[in-house]
Design a protein around this motif. Structure first.
Motif, PDB file in Angstrom:
ATOM      1  N   SER A  98      59.800 -24.115 -18.982  1.00  0.00           N
ATOM      2  CA  SER A  98      60.404 -24.745 -17.963  1.00  0.00           C
ATOM      3  C   SER A  98      61.121 -23.886 -17.217  1.00  0.00           C
ATOM      4  O   SER A  98      61.606 -22.549 -17.692  1.00  0.00           O
ATOM      5  CB  SER A  98      61.134 -25.869 -18.456  1.00  0.00           C
ATOM      6  N   CYS A 132      58.918 -27.050 -12.997  1.00  0.00           N
ATOM      7  CA  CYS A 132      60.295 -27.257 -12.970  1.00  0.00           C
ATOM      8  C   CYS A 132      60.870 -28.425 -13.251  1.00  0.00           C
ATOM      9  O   CYS A 132      60.162 -29.518 -13.209  1.00  0.00           O
ATOM     10  CB  CYS A 132      60.993 -26.864 -11.715  1.00  0.00           C
ATOM     11  N   LYS A 175      56.813 -21.457 -10.606  1.00  0.00           N
ATOM     12  CA  LYS A 175      58.123 -22.231 -10.977  1.00  0.00           C
ATOM     13  C   LYS A 175      58.382 -23.474 -10.592  1.00  0.00           C
ATOM     14  O   LYS A 175      58.684 -24.409 -11.357  1.00  0.00           O
ATOM     15  CB  LYS A 175      59.267 -21.081 -10.751  1.00  0.00           C
ATOM     16  N   GLN A 176      58.206 -23.782  -9.280  1.00  0.00           N
ATOM     17  CA  GLN A 176      58.369 -25.195  -9.034  1.00  0.00           C
ATOM     18  C   GLN A 176      57.461 -26.156  -9.519  1.00  0.00           C
ATOM     19  O   GLN A 176      57.869 -27.389  -9.992  1.00  0.00           O
ATOM     20  CB  GLN A 176      58.391 -25.450  -7.471  1.00  0.00           C
TER      21      GLN A 176
END
Length: 499
Positions: A19, A105, A101-102
């Motif tokens: 995460s 996330c 990453k998003q």
């Protein structure tokens, strides 16, 4: 082979194995005089005189990530060979690092880059409009509002994610992007965004829509995109499909396979997706965040929220911020998804791990699916012809935070005509499903006497879809429904994964 390069290409839900912390939480600024609510034409038009006048709202400075607030986290996407949760490095052939990453996330809010907000200002905030004349026609005590995304340059909600996707790619030096498109709204939006940031754009449009909507192709080409009908002879996947069925109308699953193949085999090229994935739904939450401000400004709160669903981005964009408020106990609206009877993934599909594309080149995603090789009939709502629902939206549905229905296209176009002849806007075929469902709800209120507040998503205009209206007005439109045997055969090919 392409499959080995992209076997883990389309992560859709957060994985328990990794995460990220992305951005800071946004602190709301003071409201300023700004376009965006109670208007009909462009966001800068004067407010209508009907009903209470909303105050000005600002463009949100953050996207909302519903994963942070869910009581049960969504299942991870799986590597199709190892059946282990996808890792970030598995996605790098197709996506820039920031979007990866998003995708995984778990932060509640992610800051919107200022460069993206600057482009958003071309059309955001978008108007929230009360459908007074439609209410009068229906003789209903209900109050109907619609959040209208058709004021964007591309005429739909799709630029809300096209712009940030292309910007993140451009920041990492990507030269070209590929994508699929159904009705063409997503392809147009990506071509528009690419023209702003100097990135090449190649689009595979589902054959049925490519033939039905020639002006969408011209719109994409005007913004500099190269457009192919899908399936095409350009890719290995397309050639195999055409060999098996030269007359196939195509599907979004097929077009995804072609776009992924080209992106995965060219080092200077990445892939963009217009729906389904977490980061796409994330970007669309600007719709709901604005709408909450707009409704609060006029002292209203929705009792029912309605939107059409194909892959789920428009529906999630409007509803996810409202679901957050519902989880906090501040409001308690009924949230209803509406899908075509010819492609009913939520109401008739199974909740299982499946591929996101026809060729099986993507990771396995837990979603409501009709089977990855299901080819829907060529309904006019081309943007809703997808075999699966966004995994995150499917998970929200499984948690019981929303319901779903399906409506045939003739009823949808009947509602669209009523809407156009009262409200003046000609809706795209996709949101006609939301209009039809809103009319059903409003007529129910007429019977019960309830003065419910109905909020619906109007995700785009239908200016390039007039042949569909011509077919309806001439009495030549028919309802296309799925065949039980066809779905049964498709579901039999879903990978067997023990959850």
């Amino acid at each position: 082979m392409v499959q080995s390069l992209v076997s883990a290409s389309l992560l859709s839900v957060s994985s328990p194995t990794f995460s990220f912390k992305v951005g800071e939480q946004w602190k709301p600024k003071l409201l300023r005089a700004s376009p965006g609510c109670g208007v009909r034409a462009r966001a800068r038009a004067a407010a209508t005189k009907a009903g209470p006048q909303p105050q000005a709202v600002e463009i949100p400075h953050q996207w909302y990530n519903i994963v942070a607030d869910l009581p049960v986290k969504p299942p991870p996407a799986l590597h199709p060979q190892t059946l282990e949760p996808i890792k970030p490095e598995d996605l790098s052939p197709l996506f820039p690092y920031e979007l990866i990453k998003q995708e995984a996330c778990t932060d509640r809010f992610i800051a919107i880059p200022e460069e993206v907000i600057d482009v958003y200002r071309l059309w955001r905030p978008t108007p929230l409009i009360r459908a007074n004349r439609l209410e009068k026609l229906l003789d209903t005590p209900a109050r109907i509002y619609y959040k209208y995304e058709g004021v964007s340059p591309a005429g739909s909600h799709k630029p809300n994610t096209a712009v940030p996707q292309v910007w993140y790619n451009a920041q990492e030096g990507v030269k070209n992007v590929t994508t699929e498109t159904g009705a063409g709204q997503w392809g147009c939006s990506l071509a528009f965004a690419c023209s702003l940031f100097g990135v090449g754009c190649e689009v595979w449009q589902v054959r049925a829509s490519y033939d039905q909507k020639p002006y969408r192709k011209l719109m994409m080409q005007t913004w500099g995109a190269k457009v192919h009908p899908s399936p095409s002879s350009v890719t290995e996947v397309g050639r195999k499909i055409l060999q098996m069925d030269p007359s196939t109308p195509g599907s979004l699953g097929m077009a995804i396979s072609e776009a992924v193949e080209v992106a995965a085999t060219n080092a200077d090229t990445k892939y963009c997706l217009g729906s389904v994935l977490n980061h796409v739904l994330l970007h669309q939450t600007v719709i709901g965040e604005e709408c909450i401000q707009q409704m609060e400004a006029i002292g209203e709160s929705p009792d029912v929220i309605i939107g059409c669903t194909g892959g789920g981005s428009n529906f999630a964009g409007l509803t996810f911020p409202f679901i957050r408020e519902k989880l906090k106990g501040r409001i308690n609206p009924l949230i209803r998804a509406v899908e075509p009877t010819a492609c009913p993934s939520l109401t008739k599909g199974v909740y299982a791990y499946d591929y996101g594309d026809t060729a099986g080149m993507t990771p396995l995603m837990k979603m409501h699916t009709l089977g990855h090789d299901f080819v829907p009939d060529p309904i006019h709502a081309g943007g809703l012809r997808y075999h699966g629902m966004a995994p995150l939206l499917s998970h929200v549905y499984e948690l019981g935070f929303m319901e779903a229905i399906s409506i045939p296209q003739t009823e949808c176009f009947q509602g669209a005509i009523q809407f156009a002849r009262t409200e003046g806007l000609i809706p795209a075929p996709e949101p006609t499903h939301a209009i039809a469902a809103a009319i059903r709800e409003a007529l129910h209120c007429r019977e019960t006497g309830e003065s419910k507040v109905i909020l619906m998503a109007m995700c785009g205009h239908g200016h390039f879809d007039l042949p569909a209206y011509e077919k309806y007005l001439q009495g030549n439109m028919v309802d296309l429904s799925f065949e039980e045997a066809k779905i049964k055969a498709s579901l039999a090919n879903i990978p067997q994964v023990v959850a």
